[in-house]
Design a protein around this motif. Sequence first.
Motif, PDB file in Angstrom:
ATOM      1  N   ALA A  30     -14.747 -10.979  27.598  1.00  0.00           N
ATOM      2  CA  ALA A  30     -13.704 -11.987  27.806  1.00  0.00           C
ATOM      3  C   ALA A  30     -13.325 -12.649  26.488  1.00  0.00           C
ATOM      4  CB  ALA A  30     -14.179 -13.038  28.808  1.00  0.00           C
ATOM      5  N   LEU A  31     -14.338 -13.030  25.707  1.00  0.00           N
ATOM      6  CA  LEU A  31     -14.061 -13.656  24.410  1.00  0.00           C
ATOM      7  C   LEU A  31     -13.296 -12.702  23.496  1.00  0.00           C
ATOM      8  CD1 LEU A  31     -17.143 -15.706  23.173  1.00  0.00           C
ATOM      9  CD2 LEU A  31     -14.835 -16.497  23.732  1.00  0.00           C
ATOM     10  N   ALA A  32     -13.777 -11.454  23.459  1.00  0.00           N
ATOM     11  CA  ALA A  32     -13.129 -10.460  22.603  1.00  0.00           C
ATOM     12  C   ALA A  32     -11.674 -10.285  23.015  1.00  0.00           C
ATOM     13  CB  ALA A  32     -13.862  -9.130  22.686  1.00  0.00           C
ATOM     14  N   LEU A  33     -11.425 -10.320  24.334  1.00  0.00           N
ATOM     15  CA  LEU A  33     -10.064 -10.153  24.817  1.00  0.00           C
ATOM     16  C   LEU A  33      -9.187 -11.328  24.411  1.00  0.00           C
ATOM     17  CD1 LEU A  33     -10.641  -8.535  28.294  1.00  0.00           C
ATOM     18  CD2 LEU A  33      -9.085  -7.695  26.533  1.00  0.00           C
ATOM     19  N   VAL A  34      -9.703 -12.551  24.590  1.00  0.00           N
ATOM     20  CA  VAL A  34      -8.900 -13.733  24.261  1.00  0.00           C
ATOM     21  C   VAL A  34      -8.490 -13.707  22.788  1.00  0.00           C
ATOM     22  CG1 VAL A  34      -8.952 -16.239  23.999  1.00  0.00           C
ATOM     23  CG2 VAL A  34      -9.860 -15.174  26.078  1.00  0.00           C
ATOM     24  N   PHE A  35      -9.483 -13.540  21.910  1.00  0.00           N
ATOM     25  CA  PHE A  35      -9.172 -13.534  20.475  1.00  0.00           C
ATOM     26  C   PHE A  35      -8.328 -12.311  20.099  1.00  0.00           C
ATOM     27  CE2 PHE A  35     -13.088 -16.237  20.298  1.00  0.00           C
ATOM     28  CZ  PHE A  35     -12.417 -17.395  19.922  1.00  0.00           C
ATOM     29  N   GLY A  36      -8.719 -11.172  20.679  1.00  0.00           N
ATOM     30  CA  GLY A  36      -8.031  -9.931  20.342  1.00  0.00           C
ATOM     31  C   GLY A  36      -6.574  -9.951  20.758  1.00  0.00           C
ATOM     32  N   LEU A  37      -6.294 -10.500  21.939  1.00  0.00           N
ATOM     33  CA  LEU A  37      -4.912 -10.513  22.422  1.00  0.00           C
ATOM     34  C   LEU A  37      -4.060 -11.453  21.572  1.00  0.00           C
ATOM     35  CD1 LEU A  37      -5.297 -10.414  26.329  1.00  0.00           C
ATOM     36  CD2 LEU A  37      -4.902  -8.531  24.750  1.00  0.00           C
ATOM     37  N   LEU A  38      -4.636 -12.596  21.215  1.00  0.00           N
ATOM     38  CA  LEU A  38      -3.882 -13.536  20.379  1.00  0.00           C
ATOM     39  C   LEU A  38      -3.547 -12.905  19.028  1.00  0.00           C
ATOM     40  CD1 LEU A  38      -5.707 -16.919  21.108  1.00  0.00           C
ATOM     41  CD2 LEU A  38      -3.379 -16.247  21.763  1.00  0.00           C
ATOM     42  N   LEU A  39      -4.581 -12.369  18.397  1.00  0.00           N
ATOM     43  CA  LEU A  39      -4.380 -11.744  17.092  1.00  0.00           C
ATOM     44  C   LEU A  39      -3.439 -10.547  17.208  1.00  0.00           C
ATOM     45  CD1 LEU A  39      -5.227 -11.766  14.126  1.00  0.00           C
ATOM     46  CD2 LEU A  39      -7.170 -10.321  14.719  1.00  0.00           C
ATOM     47  N   TRP A 102     -10.788  -4.644  17.411  1.00  0.00           N
ATOM     48  CA  TRP A 102     -10.358  -3.406  18.068  1.00  0.00           C
ATOM     49  C   TRP A 102      -9.243  -3.711  19.083  1.00  0.00           C
ATOM     50  CZ3 TRP A 102     -12.678  -1.931  23.210  1.00  0.00           C
ATOM     51  CH2 TRP A 102     -12.117  -0.747  23.686  1.00  0.00           C
ATOM     52  N   VAL A 103      -9.467  -4.753  19.900  1.00  0.00           N
ATOM     53  CA  VAL A 103      -8.458  -5.144  20.889  1.00  0.00           C
ATOM     54  C   VAL A 103      -7.156  -5.520  20.189  1.00  0.00           C
ATOM     55  CG1 VAL A 103      -7.823  -6.910  22.576  1.00  0.00           C
ATOM     56  CG2 VAL A 103     -10.093  -5.885  22.647  1.00  0.00           C
ATOM     57  N   SER A 104      -7.275  -6.258  19.069  1.00  0.00           N
ATOM     58  CA  SER A 104      -6.059  -6.706  18.394  1.00  0.00           C
ATOM     59  C   SER A 104      -5.245  -5.507  17.911  1.00  0.00           C
ATOM     60  CB  SER A 104      -6.390  -7.639  17.231  1.00  0.00           C
ATOM     61  OG  SER A 104      -6.862  -6.893  16.130  1.00  0.00           O
ATOM     62  N   ASN A 155      -5.293  -2.363  31.512  1.00  0.00           N
ATOM     63  CA  ASN A 155      -6.090  -1.171  31.213  1.00  0.00           C
ATOM     64  C   ASN A 155      -6.961  -1.369  29.982  1.00  0.00           C
ATOM     65  OD1 ASN A 155      -5.448   0.444  33.327  1.00  0.00           O
ATOM     66  ND2 ASN A 155      -3.684   1.377  32.315  1.00  0.00           N
ATOM     67  N   LEU A 156      -6.381  -2.030  28.987  1.00  0.00           N
ATOM     68  CA  LEU A 156      -7.151  -2.309  27.778  1.00  0.00           C
ATOM     69  C   LEU A 156      -8.369  -3.162  28.135  1.00  0.00           C
ATOM     70  CD1 LEU A 156      -7.406  -2.094  24.715  1.00  0.00           C
ATOM     71  CD2 LEU A 156      -5.894  -4.070  24.496  1.00  0.00           C
ATOM     72  N   ALA A 157      -8.170  -4.145  29.005  1.00  0.00           N
ATOM     73  CA  ALA A 157      -9.280  -5.001  29.433  1.00  0.00           C
ATOM     74  C   ALA A 157     -10.370  -4.181  30.122  1.00  0.00           C
ATOM     75  CB  ALA A 157      -8.777  -6.102  30.360  1.00  0.00           C
ATOM     76  N   THR A 158      -9.982  -3.252  30.973  1.00  0.00           N
ATOM     77  CA  THR A 158     -11.010  -2.437  31.649  1.00  0.00           C
ATOM     78  C   THR A 158     -11.762  -1.589  30.625  1.00  0.00           C
ATOM     79  OG1 THR A 158      -9.620  -0.493  32.074  1.00  0.00           O
ATOM     80  CG2 THR A 158      -9.587  -2.234  33.725  1.00  0.00           C
ATOM     81  N   ARG A 159     -11.055  -1.153  29.588  1.00  0.00           N
ATOM     82  CA  ARG A 159     -11.736  -0.360  28.555  1.00  0.00           C
ATOM     83  C   ARG A 159     -12.744  -1.213  27.802  1.00  0.00           C
ATOM     84  NH1 ARG A 159      -7.114   1.914  25.085  1.00  0.00           N
ATOM     85  NH2 ARG A 159      -8.775   2.617  23.712  1.00  0.00           N
ATOM     86  N   VAL A 160     -12.346  -2.462  27.505  1.00  0.00           N
ATOM     87  CA  VAL A 160     -13.273  -3.343  26.788  1.00  0.00           C
ATOM     88  C   VAL A 160     -14.525  -3.572  27.629  1.00  0.00           C
ATOM     89  CG1 VAL A 160     -13.591  -5.644  25.823  1.00  0.00           C
ATOM     90  CG2 VAL A 160     -11.427  -4.451  25.503  1.00  0.00           C
ATOM     91  N   ILE A 161     -14.335  -3.795  28.915  1.00  0.00           N
ATOM     92  CA  ILE A 161     -15.497  -4.040  29.775  1.00  0.00           C
ATOM     93  C   ILE A 161     -16.415  -2.820  29.797  1.00  0.00           C
ATOM     94  CG2 ILE A 161     -16.207  -4.411  32.173  1.00  0.00           C
ATOM     95  CD1 ILE A 161     -13.588  -6.150  32.372  1.00  0.00           C
TER      96      ILE A 161
END
Lengths: 225, 219, 246
Positions: A30-39, A102-104, A155-161
């Motif tokens: 979740a943290l990685a997604l929040v920061f990654g999506l913003l960046l 990676w998410v960013s 989909n990206l979120a499911t991959r991160v999980i």
Amino acid sequence: MEHSGISVLFQGRNFVRLLGGLWTSVWIAALALVFGLLLGALIGLLRTSKSKLLRAIFRIYLEFFRIVPTVVLLFLFYYILPRQVGINWPGSVMATIAFALWVSAEFSDIVRGALISVPKVQQESGLALGLSKWQLFIYVLLPQAFQLELPATINLATRVIKTTSLLMMISVMDLINVGQQIIEANNQSHPTAVFWIYGLIFLLYFIVDYPLSLWSKKVARRNQN
Amino acid sequence: MDWQIIQQSLPQFAQGFRETLWLSLVGILGAMVVGLCCSLIQYFKVPVARQLVSVYVELFRNTPLLIQLFFLYYAFPVMGLKMSAVTCGIIGLIFLGGAYMAEGFTGGFDGVSKTQVDSGRALGMSNWQLARYIVFPQGFSLSVPSLAANIIFLIKETSIFSVIAIPELTNTALDLIGLYYRSNEYLFVLVIAYAIILIPLSLLLTWLEKRVRYGTFGD
Amino acid sequence: MAEPILTVKNLSKSYGEQQVLHDINFSLQKGEVMTMLGPSGIGKSTLLRCLNGLEDFQTGELVFEGQTVKADNANWQQLRQKIGMVFQSYDLFPNMTVLQNITLAPVKVQKKSKAEAEQAARQLLKRVQLSDYANSYPRELSGGQKQRIAIARALAMHPDLMLFDEVTASLDPEMVRSVLDLIKELSEQDNMTMIIVTHEMNFARQIADQVLFLDQGTILEQTAGKDFFTNPQTQRAKDFLASMDF
């Protein structure tokens, strides 16, 4: 007692410990997604900029993350940051940073794709109404792009999980690591515990990811109509 | 960065490189076959098999390869089925990839426009003829981009084989780091090795996508 | 009068709650041309698709060449060889040459030999004045050329009835003529039975033996010959003709 392996799941605090491990995994994701999506949103915007240099830099940034497997990425952060830069944060923090970057990268491509796919007429009709470029971005482009690219983002979120399963490799106490400890502790008395523990972990990942997949498909179908 | 260390490690990396390549190749081909079978079952709406396929696809798409491998490698022996790490790796990759490939093919078949199917139907074609002459040729072409993405994805997933000690690229690097404590050099070689496989391949696949698309649809 | 080639009796169709076709009745003699006119989106295309089994309907029946049509898939596959249809979007198969487009169904569906089918196809190509394009791919053709090929593809099955669903609606104005001329020629030279959904009013007036005017899924006027254009009965039809401005 060969077939009582399932009982290990509910012995003592085992089940709670596994859920705790799942919590760690989900929390890092979740943290990685929040920061990654913003960046990623910022980088995506920059990738539509007029500057060739900026576009090239972030294109290389994206391709780097596309080429390097996530396992390798984790090790890059886990080994190189502490030894080279002297940063010595816990594995969970390193992993969060690695995942966020990676998410960013992945999200920047999604954002860019969305921004360039909003029809030009839409932009022109916005400008014709006297909207400023910034207003156009906030009120016209962003909402349309968001709707368009929501499925890919989910989909990206499911991959991160799913990728949090790699955390055990850098000694983070994630779901799988907890499971391994429980298995080792019970290996003598309950040899079949391994079947039930890994079975449960498999199921837990599925329970977290499947609803997201369904959601993504639903949005994608709605977008098509 | 010590170039001598890098040089000395190259033979081991070459070994890992070959291992990664052939595991990927077998996994990808197997995944294509499984995926194609599954998507055909779904296209022709084969009763029962169709439901099984969709359960399989959802289960494998929504769980990590790592836990699938652990299950094969550690849990199956308890149930009396013991397989080597390499066998587990290949099976895992084929089943994971099969689920993704099935989605890719199905997406392609679904993408064939309804009016194309209608115009075939209006010529008196049977369901099988529609599939054979209209849906499959156009559907394959439409599915190429997602198949290409899956191929890249599966090659990268072989890095996870390192957790069950299959001596592919990532495992080779981790072993060397464990032995000699030189992470910079070995991780550098590791990244380069993946780049050597993936950059030309992804260029090739992009070129192929364009060619196939042009060959089928002319744009 | 001879037995009609097609009779539609009490045909009604709905999508869920919404009824789109109300109690449609008409019949068509061999060699007759019927045009279906009316505002867009009121079920003309749906009706046409029902006549070819591409849409099913809830009540009513079709009688084609003396036989009541059974609504199963196998039967429709047989019938579609006798009922050709051409669509607005041409839908040539993009991965096949013009010749392959035309011969596919005769060879695969009617099991003709390849040589026989190709010879017939070349005749048809000559007929639609596109002989030079036998080995071209659809992407190399203009819209009007594509639509003429699509008509040739349907004719290759030797249908007894042809359905045209707004076949000129996506063409550039200068392409429209060639396609309409071809359809006219089919009527005059081959005495082909046709049902045509179109918005080309001049063309409709010239070619129609019968006019069906539909609105809201109901037949409002069913007139023989050119009466519809000179003497419309309903206010809706008058308004419609006035709005078409031809």
